[in-house]
Design an enzyme around this catalytic site. Structure first.
Site, PDB file in Angstrom:
ATOM      1  CB  ILE A  23       5.315  58.681  62.908  1.00 46.51           C
ATOM      2  CG1 ILE A  23       6.005  57.937  61.761  1.00 46.51           C
ATOM      3  CG2 ILE A  23       6.086  59.917  63.304  1.00 46.51           C
ATOM      4  CD1 ILE A  23       6.168  58.761  60.497  1.00 46.51           C
TER       5      ILE A  23
ATOM      6  N   GLY B 212       3.685  47.647  57.769  1.00 42.78           N
ATOM      7  CA  GLY B 212       3.509  46.238  57.474  1.00 42.78           C
ATOM      8  C   GLY B 212       4.667  45.385  57.935  1.00 42.78           C
ATOM      9  CG  PHE B 213       8.202  44.983  56.394  1.00 43.29           C
ATOM     10  CD1 PHE B 213       8.473  43.640  56.240  1.00 43.29           C
ATOM     11  CD2 PHE B 213       7.904  45.731  55.282  1.00 43.29           C
ATOM     12  CE1 PHE B 213       8.460  43.062  54.985  1.00 43.29           C
ATOM     13  CE2 PHE B 213       7.892  45.161  54.028  1.00 43.29           C
ATOM     14  CZ  PHE B 213       8.169  43.825  53.873  1.00 43.29           C
TER      15      PHE B 213
ATOM     16  CG  ASP C 159      -4.045  45.443  54.069  1.00 45.65           C
ATOM     17  OD1 ASP C 159      -5.260  45.295  54.308  1.00 45.65           O
ATOM     18  OD2 ASP C 159      -3.214  45.680  54.959  1.00 45.65           O
TER      19      ASP C 159
END
EC number: 2.7.11.1
Length: 953
Positions: free
Chosen positions: A630, A634-635, A750
């Protein structure tokens, strides 16, 4: 610039010291040294005594103010008697800290105007020397552990207007000398251990506007003298022991907005004249012995606020105007004559309506996840109890009901309907799913089971305090008390969850044996006025329950004549066989073999979250099927999955090429596991196994705010103005929690629309803490690695790596502009021509037409005042100077209307004006002139379509 350049007028939430000198502005050395000792006593050692330009204002040679924010600073020292070394001190505000010890009597020589010490751990008596402070107008000592009798000397305060002493351990009678306090406007002594009656001399307090005497220890009756207080706007008296008494004479008090006379042993009819006080916003006369019919004059209250007549002996019919008011009116526990088929039964909580209830079948158990979704715990299904907060009466499909009475009322007479709370403490539980959310109530919460088989049962009530934290700060100082009734019998008085469980976040289960004779069980939790109401914030009090389990207390009889001993032997043999079978299977699959260093590191973290096996995750995601992918986090990739119990999850998978690596992955786990807030994405657990590094989050149904506002057409949602405002406030609350309220002070780094997710009800949740950086000690530091998204990054961070929580404030300002405008911040006209929404804001500021920024898709269907406020706040947040940006807690207050936007600060908010930005602004003008025509055409088509659609219907 040294400390010796300044004079101080007050030591407060802001420490203010103002002094006037004819020719110089130097602070005497003696006072400077005293101030240093004060800070040491408070254990506030990190204040930079060099003055920041953002904190001092001056005119010529006269320094007027210096401010130091010491409210909510987690100060853990004691109150400094050395303040006497600052003889011009006028204000002390150390509210919501963790200060201990007693109040120094030495302060009695200072010319203080305001003393605010709310929400600390202060003990001992109020110094009698305070009676010498004739300048004192405000004394606020609420939510401490002060004790002793109220000093007679406090009656010598000729200018006192506000005396708030609630939530302490004061005893004795209210001193007769208090009769002289004729300047009082606000007097509160709720939640104490006072004795005696409410004194008649209060009739002399003719300027009084607020009087709070809830669970104070005083006894009734309410004196006739109260009729003299014609300026009263807010009268709250509850849980008043003593003899029965008629309704007090309040005919002449015509400015009343909030009237609470709950559980005061009042008898007789409802007074007709109450229906003529049209200023009412909140009327609570519940749990008395009032009788008779509802007077016809009360029809004048039909357009007013909230009416609670719960638990009286009222009879007759229910007026039509009181029907279908939802949670705003409650008439339960009375003697009304009502046809069970009448709408009154559905909408006004009249218990007689349950008399003819037809059970779908009979049950021998009851399990409810209070405030949560349906879930399976050790094979037992706990039913969902997550109904609409606007409803006060809920009917399940399995023969049980619940009734939630009341709304939370603050000092501003603003009621708030909250019935479910999410965890904000660190849970130390096994079945965490039962305790991450809880059902709460402002007055009374009742569960009825009508279809149980007759017999003996154990009623288990599951509790965990999830609204206070266990850290050494003011948020751990809250005290919640409520009473537990089973079958209308008081079983536990002043139940305190945290005390019973030994700490917040721990589970305590109270068990009550009950014999059911008529198939009916009633469980009621009632707030009797005890406990704090302002910690960790206003309106935190009342009953809270996590789950209910009701099971038969009779063991099934052995069948086929098998003896108990034989049965036990077979059980033992079978158990041993199962243990060996499971052990062998686990060994074969490698689960019991040596683990990697990564897995060992993970185990050493001792996190309060679930540990998932890789097999569980693979089953949930269909072996990481691409159809379940989906997004990209960040990883690495993010997958949707479904656990065995039906819970939908989002799984973040660490990609093998991640630059952040395993160490930061474990750091993220440690950090997120400590964070619990309704506006943060909830971490269910994680998996560190077989080289896989996975985080398991709650699944957030409506994807990101970016997709909803300006994603592909098929993903966009029609967000009306109230929803946009709700989203903006939610994001602000989440950031305020990260910056100021969590045990760890965290800078997200962020914040952007793609990192704000929207749940099923379009509530915002901040996601992706992979870039977050702990802000533990220093309020300012240089980041060694810039991380974030250009266009959202604060200039001082993007250019110099200068990172504080004000960087998040800047990013929030950009997101707020996007919410208002409905378009992305970054606009690329060509490869070399990129400009940003903030440039357009500057164009509109020059034109004095900021409302032109509002998304044209909203048309005229938005609140102009709220939109302007949101834009102004965004401008302040995006100031190029960090010190000019507000804190996120200030942003929340401004968005909620609890604090005005300061026009002066708005004007001061500066913006970079380099040549490139001026070019961008000119390009912006041309761009919006062009799209303006497109939008106009599009809106015309939409309106045309709406007209045709209306005609078709």
């Amino acid at each position: 610039m040294s400390l010796n350049r300044f004079l101080f007028t007050s030591f407060s939430f802001f420490l203010f010291f103002i002094v006037h000198f004819a020719s110089s502005a130097t602070l005497p050395t003696q006072e400077g040294e005293a101030f240093k000792v004060v800070l040491t006593t408070l254990k506030k050692t990190n204040i930079d005594l060099n003055v920041d330009p953002c904190e001092v204002s001056s005119t010529g040679n006269e320094w007027s103010t210096i401010s130091r924010n010491l409210k909510r600073e987690n100060l853990q020292g004691s109150l400094p008697k050395e303040l006497v070394g600052l003889p011009l001190l006028q204000e002390i505000d150390l509210s919501r800290n963790y200060l201990n010890g007693s109040i120094p009597p030495e302060w009695g020589v200072l010319p203080l105007v305001n003393i605010w010490l709310l929400g600390n751990r202060l003990t001992g008596p109020i110094p009698k020397e305070f009676g010498n402070i004739t300048t004192l107008t405000s004394l606020v000592l609420e939510a401490n552990q002060l004790s002793g009798e109220l000093p007679l000397e406090l009656g010598n305060l000729p200018n006192i207007q506000q005396m708030i002493l609630s939530s302490n351990n004061f005893n004795g009678e209210i001193p007769s000398t208090f009769a002289k306090l004729t300047t009082l406007r606000d007097f509160r002594v709720s939640d104490n251990q006072l004795s005696g009656t409410i004194p008649d001399f209060i009739q002399k307090w003719t300027k009084l506007e607020r009087l709070f005497i809830q669970a104070s220890g005083l006894v009734g009756p309410i004196p006739i003298a109260i009729a003299s207080l014609v300026e009263l706007k807010d009268l709250r008296i509850s849980d008043l022991n003593g003899p029965e008494s008629p309704f007090p004479q309040l005919r002449n008090i015509k400015k009343m907005e909030t009237l609470i006379l709950r559980n005061c042993n009042l008898t007789g009819d409802l007074p007709d004249y109450l229906g003529k006080i049209t200023s009412f916003k909140f009327l609570d006369l519940s749990f008395n012995k009032l009788s008779g019919a509802i007077p016809n004059t009360y029809i004048n209250l039909r357009d007013g606020g909230y009416i609670y007549f719960t638990g009286n002996m009222l009879n007759g019919s229910v007026p039509d105007w009181m029907v279908n008011k939802g949670y705003k009116i409650d008439l339960s526990y009375n003697n009304f004559s009502v046809d069970p088929t009448n709408a009154v039964c559905k909408y006004n909580n009249v218990l007689s309506c349950m008399r003819n209830y037809q059970c779908p079948k009979t049950f021998n158990a009851l399990h409810i996840n209070c405030g949560g979704d349906e879930m399976s715990i050790n094979g037992t299904i706990y039913e969902s109890d997550k109904y609409d907060r606007l409803e006060s009466w809920y009917e399940s499909r399995n023969g049980w009901f619940s009734n939630n009475v009341g709304v939370f009322v603050d000092d501003k007479h603003v009621p708030e309907r909250v019935t479910i709370e999410s965890n904000s403490s660190e849970l130390n539980v096994v079945d965490f799913g039962l305790y991450t959310q809880a059902r709460i109530s402002a007055i009374s919460l009742t569960y009825y089971a009508l279809c149980l088989e007759n017999g003996n049962y154990n009623v288990n009530l599951h509790f965990a305090e999830i609204m206070f934290n266990g850290n050494n700060n003011y948020q751990s100082l809250g005290r919640r008390f409520f009473d537990i009734y089973i079958q209308r019998k008081l079983e536990v008085k002043d139940f305190n969850i945290a005390k019973e469980a030994k700490d917040v976040g721990n589970v305590v289960i109270k068990t009550f044996p009950v014999e059911i004779k008529d198939g009916k069980l009633e469980i009621r939790l009632y707030w009797a006025g005890r406990g704090t109401t302002v910690i960790p914030k206003e309106r935190v009090y009342g009953p809270l329950i996590s789950a209910i389990s009701v099971d038969s207390s009779v063991n099934p009889s052995p069948r086929n004549g098998m003896s108990t001993g034989t049965l036990h032997t077979l059980v033992v043999i079978l158990s041993i066989f199962i243990v060996f079978l499971v052990f062998g299977t686990l060994w074969k699959k490698g689960y019991l073999r040596s683990k990697s260093q990564m897995e060992k590191d993970f185990k050493s973290l001792e996190l309060m979250i679930a540990s998932f096996s890789l097999r569980q995750i693979k089953i949930a995601t269909n072996n990481f099927d691409s159809a379940n992918r989906i997004g990209e986090g960040g990883f690495g990739p993010v997958y949707k999955g479904k656990l065995f119990d039906g819970t939908i999850i989002a799984v973040k998978q660490l990609s093998t090429g991640s630059k952040q690596g395993n160490r930061e992955f474990l750091n993220e786990i440690g950090m997120i596991s400590a964070l619990h807030h309704p506006n943060l994405v909830k971490l269910y657990g994680c998996c560190v196994e077989g080289g896989q590094l996975l985080l398991v989050y709650e699944f957030v149904e409506n994807n990101s705010l970016a997709r909803a506002l300006f994603g592909p057409q098929e993903t966009q949602l029609r967000l009306d103005w109230p929803t946009r405002r709700k989203i903006c406030i939610g994001v602000a609350r989440g950031l305020a929690y990260l910056h100021e309220e969590s045990r760890l002070k965290i800078v997200h780094r962020d914040i952007k629309a793609t990192n704000v997710l929207l749940d099923k009800q379009l509530n915002p949740k901040i996601s992706d803490f992979g870039l977050a950086k702990l802000d533990e000690e220093d309020s300012t530091h240089i980041s060694t690695r810039i991380a974030g998204t250009f266009g959202y990054m604060a200039p001082e961070y993007a250019m110099r790596g200068h990172l504080t929580d004000k960087a998040d404030v800047y990013s929030f300002g950009i997101v707020a502009l996007e919410i208002v405008h409905g378009r992305s911040n970054k606009i690329e006209r060509s490869k070399n021509n990129t400009f940003y929404l903030i440039d357009w804001v500057e164009v509109l500021r020059e034109k004095n037409n900021l409302l032109e920024l509002v998304d044209p898709r909203l048309g005229s269907e938005y609140n102009r005042e709220e939109a302007m406020t949101m834009i102004q706040i965004a401008i302040m947040c995006t100031s190029s100077e960090p010190c000019e940006r507000p804190s996120m807690s200030e942003v929340v207050k401004m968005l909620e209307g609890k604090k005005m936007v300061e026009v002066e600060k708005l004007e001061e908010a500066s913006v970079h004006r380099e040549t490139k930005r001026l070019e961008n602004m000119n390009t912006m003008k041309k761009y919006y002139e062009m799209i303006g025509q497109e939008i106009s055409t599009s809106m015309s088509m939409i309106m045309s379509d709406r007209s045709e659609s209306s005609a078709d219907h």
